[in-house]
Design a protein around this motif. Sequence first.
Motif, mmCIF file in Angstrom:
data_model
loop_
_atom_site.group_PDB
_atom_site.id
_atom_site.type_symbol
_atom_site.label_atom_id
_atom_site.label_comp_id
_atom_site.label_asym_id
_atom_site.label_seq_id
_atom_site.Cartn_x
_atom_site.Cartn_y
_atom_site.Cartn_z
ATOM 1 N N SER A 125 -3.129 -4.547 3.697
ATOM 2 C CA SER A 125 -3.202 -3.105 3.963
ATOM 3 C C SER A 125 -2.958 -2.304 2.690
ATOM 4 O O SER A 125 -3.635 -1.304 2.419
ATOM 5 C CB SER A 125 -2.180 -2.720 5.037
ATOM 6 N N GLU A 156 1.311 1.052 9.158
ATOM 7 C CA GLU A 156 0.931 -0.309 9.531
ATOM 8 C C GLU A 156 1.588 -1.332 8.604
ATOM 9 O O GLU A 156 1.987 -2.408 9.049
ATOM 10 C CB GLU A 156 -0.584 -0.483 9.555
ATOM 11 N N VAL A 211 -1.817 4.011 6.979
ATOM 12 C CA VAL A 211 -1.760 2.703 6.308
ATOM 13 C C VAL A 211 -0.316 2.323 6.006
ATOM 14 O O VAL A 211 0.091 1.171 6.188
ATOM 15 C CB VAL A 211 -2.598 2.724 5.023
#
Length: 399
Positions: free
Chosen positions: A154, A262, A259
């Motif tokens: 990520s 996550e 992002v």
Amino acid sequence: MAHQAQAEETGIRPGLPPLPPLGLRLSGTYAAFFLAMGIQVPYLPLWLQDRGVGPEAIGVALAVPMLARLVSTPLLGVLSDRLGRPKAMLVALALAAAGGMAALAVSVEFFGILVALAFTALAWMPSLSLLDSYTSRQARAGRADYGSARQWGSAAFLVANLVGGALLGLLGASSVVLMMLAGQLAYVLATFALPELPRPERRPAPVAGRRARLGLLAGIVAAALVQASHATLYAFATVNWKAQGYSLTAIGVLWAIGVAAEMGLFRFGTRLVVRFGPHALIAMGGVAAVVRFSAMAFDPPLVVLVPLQLLHAFTFAATFLAMVELVGRSVSEHRSGTGQTAAAWIGSILMSSANVASGPLWAALGPLAFLASAAVGLVGALAAILAARLQPHSSGSGG
């Protein structure tokens, strides 16, 4: 052979510089994979446009990799398990994808572009599921942590978005595929540094019987539904936010917040899976999707959008992590690749369907189309609850 495998795993190689620890190598492998992905997703349409491809043909070109992935993903999962050498399969697919990207870089005619895109996708797209299978096997053996490794994918995706955009401004659209190729070559090197796994013994699945198989399928579909609820977000969130008057900088920050969220979930997600189990995490992701997309349907202000973007930790990362864990718990080790690629195949079908539906829904409803996303998330949460009820709870079953 055993000494070589141990040396690869520990990183200690007589007469050669030691390799980094396995966890660090896995993190680097995920990061390298997502470097190319982080260039391809936002910038490949610009490269196609630079090659003289029109809008309708760009849509066709972007659909080709999705179709190729649907064909190759389950087949390569079965092949990987049959060969019993997952590291070798990862290396071979990485090299093939690099070759496809090199061919794409020199392609000019539209047909040649389509062939290069299809060949690249046949090898590249299934690699992530096979890497997930490889990492989950290492994690179940106590040698790595899946979430900690996956978070760097990520991070690399975000870095590639930002750095790729800056380089694009300096080098022009013709550099997009060359940047993708550079990232892919880094992934090739990273896969070479991984240790090979021993061929697992053929054992019965941890859960067996019709009810257990139905429960596994329901769990995979549940996670795939929650993932598919993001289709409208990915396609139209930037368009909608720009129409609301937000600057491109603010929009970029909103995506970065998602992002970052996550990454945080992946970092500590293993503890959550152990504490709550994969079905509960999928259900949480579905409920979070209901909250997130119901609110987005009514054009909330920036002060509300920030916490809604933080919910990406559950709507995306938690459900993805839970799906990988669910398959890992339910499928025999010698069929790990088949299980993970089959789950990815189901997810691809549902996401593709949601992508197709998102356009007409947005044209008809505008931001209210997010209510359909919320509904898909709700169905995913209910499917996760059903899957949990179907899960066997006998000793040793993982229940």
